[in-house]
Every structure is written in C-alpha cells, then in structure tokens.
Design a protein around this motif. Structure first.
Motif, PDB file in Angstrom:
ATOM      1  N   VAL A   1       0.840  -1.193   0.000  1.00 42.77           N
ATOM      2  CA  VAL A   1       0.000   0.000   0.000  1.00 42.77           C
ATOM      3  C   VAL A   1       0.877   1.246   0.000  1.00 42.77           C
ATOM      4  N   HIS A   2       0.653   2.116  -0.963  1.00 41.08           N
ATOM      5  CA  HIS A   2       1.348   3.397  -1.062  1.00 41.08           C
ATOM      6  C   HIS A   2       0.374   4.489  -0.618  1.00 41.08           C
ATOM      7  N   ARG A   3       0.877   5.432   0.168  1.00 41.59           N
ATOM      8  CA  ARG A   3       0.006   6.473   0.723  1.00 41.59           C
ATOM      9  C   ARG A   3       0.467   7.855   0.280  1.00 41.59           C
ATOM     10  N   ILE A   4      -0.488   8.704  -0.085  1.00 42.51           N
ATOM     11  CA  ILE A   4      -0.174  10.072  -0.502  1.00 42.51           C
ATOM     12  C   ILE A   4      -0.845  11.052   0.450  1.00 42.51           C
ATOM     13  N   GLN A   5      -0.122  12.108   0.772  1.00 47.93           N
ATOM     14  CA  GLN A   5      -0.654  13.200   1.592  1.00 47.93           C
ATOM     15  C   GLN A   5      -0.428  14.498   0.826  1.00 47.93           C
TER      16      GLN A   5
ATOM     17  N   ALA B   1      -3.139   3.872  -2.657  1.00 44.43           N
ATOM     18  CA  ALA B   1      -3.247   3.025  -3.852  1.00 44.43           C
ATOM     19  C   ALA B   1      -2.481   1.746  -3.562  1.00 44.43           C
ATOM     20  N   THR B   2      -2.935   0.629  -4.117  1.00 47.49           N
ATOM     21  CA  THR B   2      -2.260  -0.643  -3.892  1.00 47.49           C
ATOM     22  C   THR B   2      -1.496  -1.054  -5.141  1.00 47.49           C
ATOM     23  N   VAL B   3      -0.345  -1.673  -4.911  1.00 44.57           N
ATOM     24  CA  VAL B   3       0.506  -2.157  -6.000  1.00 44.57           C
ATOM     25  C   VAL B   3       0.798  -3.638  -5.769  1.00 44.57           C
ATOM     26  N   ALA B   4       0.611  -4.453  -6.790  1.00 42.92           N
ATOM     27  CA  ALA B   4       0.990  -5.866  -6.751  1.00 42.92           C
ATOM     28  C   ALA B   4       2.011  -6.114  -7.851  1.00 42.92           C
TER      29      ALA B   4
ATOM     30  N   ARG C   1       0.543   0.925   5.095  1.00 44.00           N
ATOM     31  CA  ARG C   1       1.364   1.533   4.059  1.00 44.00           C
ATOM     32  C   ARG C   1       2.780   1.002   4.127  1.00 44.00           C
ATOM     33  N   ILE C   2       3.417   0.947   2.956  1.00 43.69           N
ATOM     34  CA  ILE C   2       4.844   0.667   2.901  1.00 43.69           C
ATOM     35  C   ILE C   2       5.622   1.952   2.663  1.00 43.69           C
ATOM     36  N   ARG C   3       4.945   2.936   2.038  1.00 42.93           N
ATOM     37  CA  ARG C   3       5.638   4.168   1.676  1.00 42.93           C
ATOM     38  C   ARG C   3       4.642   5.331   1.689  1.00 42.93           C
ATOM     39  N   THR C   4       5.103   6.488   2.134  1.00 36.83           N
ATOM     40  CA  THR C   4       4.265   7.687   2.154  1.00 36.83           C
ATOM     41  C   THR C   4       4.903   8.774   1.301  1.00 36.83           C
TER      42      THR C   4
ATOM     43  N   HIS D   1       8.641   3.150   4.952  1.00 34.58           N
ATOM     44  CA  HIS D   1       8.510   2.783   6.354  1.00 34.58           C
ATOM     45  C   HIS D   1       9.191   1.462   6.694  1.00 34.58           C
ATOM     46  N   ARG D   2       9.515   0.645   5.708  1.00 33.53           N
ATOM     47  CA  ARG D   2      10.152  -0.640   5.990  1.00 33.53           C
ATOM     48  C   ARG D   2      11.600  -0.473   6.415  1.00 33.53           C
ATOM     49  N   ILE D   3      12.271   0.548   5.894  1.00 29.49           N
ATOM     50  CA  ILE D   3      13.677   0.758   6.247  1.00 29.49           C
ATOM     51  C   ILE D   3      13.888   2.103   6.933  1.00 29.49           C
ATOM     52  N   GLY D   4      12.799   2.841   7.180  1.00 33.26           N
ATOM     53  CA  GLY D   4      12.911   4.118   7.881  1.00 33.26           C
ATOM     54  C   GLY D   4      13.671   5.164   7.095  1.00 33.26           C
ATOM     55  N   LEU D   5      13.604   5.100   5.772  1.00 30.35           N
ATOM     56  CA  LEU D   5      14.344   6.039   4.927  1.00 30.35           C
ATOM     57  C   LEU D   5      13.436   7.172   4.486  1.00 30.35           C
TER      58      LEU D   5
END
Length: 354
Positions: free
Chosen positions: A178-182, A198-201, A302-305, A316-320
């Motif tokens: 899951v990718h998140r936008i703000q 939005a979801t990505v597979a 989410r995996i990324r914002t 968010h998985r690697i805190g980068l």
C-alpha cells in the motif's frame, strides 16, 4: 568458513565449463543452454572469489617481506592497505552465498488500483503509473500496457502492465504493498491535506514452459473497448476478457487495436497470475499472499508515504526519508530500492548464520 563453500562452487564452475564444450551436450540444445545459464550465474561469484584469493596471496607475501629488514617498512605500508580490504572483501563474498531467487531474473506484471480516497486515490494511482513508466525508461525495461482504465478527471481505476527486462523482478518486487499520498487536492477549497492510498501488486512473469493453460479451462469474451482511442476504439470488438474457470481468475486487455494482440497480452498476464498461484500450496495460501502484498488499501496500512506539502517520501520498511519528492515521482527510485535490497540481503545473511 566460507572458503570451503567457495572452493566447492569453483569446482562446480569448472565442471560446467568442461561440460559446455562437450559435443554431445552442445547437441542437446536445451541442456546446453541451461549449462551456459548456470555458468553465467556463477561467474560474478567466481570472479570475486579469485580476486579474494589473489588478495590473500598478496597479504602472505607482505608478511614474508616483514622478516627482511630492508623490506619491512614497505611491507608494513602494504599491509596497512591490504588488511582492511580483506575484511571488506570477505563480507562482500558472503553476499554470493545467499540462495538465488529464480524469480529475480524475470520480467514482471504489475497492477495498480486506487485504495481509500475516492477520486484523489485514482489520481494518485495515475501518478504511480507514471512513476513506474519513468523508472522503466531509466532502467531500460520495456513498458507494455495491458489494461489501463482511466477516470474522467485523469485518474486510474485500474492499471495492469508489464515491465520487460532481465532482473526486473529483483528490483520491482519491493513495490508491492500500500502506497500512501498526503497532499492538498486541487478540488479542496479549504486547503486541507487529504490522505489517500493506492495498492501495487508485483508478479513474476511466467514462461510458457512453466504454466500450461488448457483451452477447455478458459472462456474468451470480446467486447468494444472503452476510454481513449477515438472512433476506432468504439467501433470494433477488439477488447478481450479471459476467464480461467478452475481458478476464477479474470484478465482483460483493451490497450491494442488488434484483438489478437490483446489476447496475447491477456494470456501473458493470466499465466503470470497462475504461476504466482501455483507457487503457493493452495488457494488459501495464494489469497493470503496477495493480501500481504496489497492489504486492504486502508489509510493506516502503508509501505511508503509521499508527502507533497513537505516534499518528502518515506519508506517505512527501512525508515528512509528523502526530501526529493519531485525526482522520485519522476522515476528516481534507485536510492530507495537499493536500501531495500541491502536490508533483504542482511536478513538473509542472518538466516545463513555466516
């Protein structure tokens, strides 16, 4: 000790080299091609191992020189340079002992769908689609649309496409989730920041020899394509829908004007989805695998914002966190993906306990 493992690997490499030159093996084309592929996969590891052995030999020679008063100072200088390299190269060698994922060499099928957020989520899906197109250009992958459904405001209801290129899956697999936008939507009069997803597979593309689809197991429907394309797209039944009845999987394609080409693309995606399914032990395990990839699309998953007001992207998985959102949305994903690869390698090395 890793030395014993690399000695065995080198022995295997030399056996394959000899086998690849045997007339009876060359005559067996599939076997010969597999041997050449195995050699190519081993070559980087063997080159690194042989360079490491040369480094160890140079260290031994420098230590021998230390016993000669005339050469001791020179030997000390050489060892100051060589010894740190030994540790660094030993760590690099360990990476070659990580089991190779055969899917990593494959091209990929990718799917993007809006999650929570209505039309803003659809617009975000369109941004992600463009980001991956730009990344494909940078990496030299060939982008091919399979089924892209647009909204009236320029968003994307669903996007299915392929990225063709050696090793595409090894990098793109980290985009699943899951990718998140703000950001403040253009339709927001009050200037409030909205959060959408939005979801990505990402699926490895299957090869024909791995997935057999029986004709009696599929139903092919044709219909008139909708969306962009002008008058032609509305006059012909060029769009294709393939239903795989045993699994219930459905794939559509309307990107091409040719019904035949649409069928070929849809079959490619169907094979990849079936390949992904067959890798699991049962349908329930497959469903869980896809759920783990894309979640439910809720805002708190989410995996990324992508935070536009602050100009930052956070994985968010690697805190980068990187403050260059424009470059990333333009396809500059390598810094994030490289970080994820390093984390994955570290986790695998821990499992190997070497």
């Amino acid at each position: 000790m890793i030395e014993a493992q690399f000695e065995a690997m080198e022995g295997r490499y030399e056996e394959l080299q000899i086998a690849s030159a045997q007339p009876e093996i060359i005559a067996d084309v599939p076997r010969w091609q597999q041997i050449l592929k195995d050699i190519a996969q081993l070559e980087p590891a063997i080159a690194a191992w042989r360079a490491f052995k040369q480094l160890l030999s140079a260290i031994d020679q420098a230590r021998e020189m230390q016993h000669d008063p005339d050469l001791a100072d020179m030997a000390d200088e050489e060892l100051k340079e060589l010894l740190p390299r030994e540790e660094a190269e030993r760590e690099r060698l360990k990476l070659f002992l990580i089991p190779h994922d055969p899917n990593d060499d494959r091209s990929v099928v990718m799917e993007i769908r809006p999650g929570a957020g209505g039309e803003e989520a659809a617009l975000f899906a369109a941004l992600l689609l463009r980001m991956y197109q730009r990344y494909a250009e940078r990496q030299g992958y060939r982008f091919e649309a399979v089924d892209i459904s647009d909204t009236e405001l320029g968003g994307v209801k669903e996007a299915v496409f392929t990225l063709n290129g050696s090793g595409a899956f090894s990098r793109m697999k980290f985009e699943s989730g899951v990718h998140r936008i703000q950001r403040v939507p253009v339709t927001e009069a009050g200037g409030r920041i909205h959060t959408s997803t939005a979801t990505v597979a990402v699926l490895p593309e299957a090869e024909d020899v791995e997935v057999e689809i029986r004709q009696e197991d599929i139903r092919i429907d044709t219909y008139r394509a909708s969306g962009h394309g002008g008058q032609y797209i509305n006059r012909t039944d060029s769009a294709v829908r393939i239903t795989h009845m045993p699994s219930g999987l459905v794939v559509t394609c309307q990107d091409e004007k040719s019904q035949l080409k649409n069928k070929e693309k849809a079959m490619k995606v169907l094979k990849s989805r079936l390949y992904d399914l067959l890798q699991s032990q049962q349908n329930a395990a497959y469903a869980q695998n896809r759920k783990s990839q894309v979640g439910t699309g809720e805002r708190n998953e989410r995996i990324r914002t992508y935070n536009f007001p602050q100009g930052r992207v956070t994985d968010h998985r690697i805190g980068l966190t990187l403050y260059k959102i424009d470059a990333i949305m333009d396809g500059e994903l390598d810094e994030i993906i490289d970080g994820l690869i390093i984390q994955e390698q570290g986790e695998k090395l821990q499992q190997l306990n070497i």
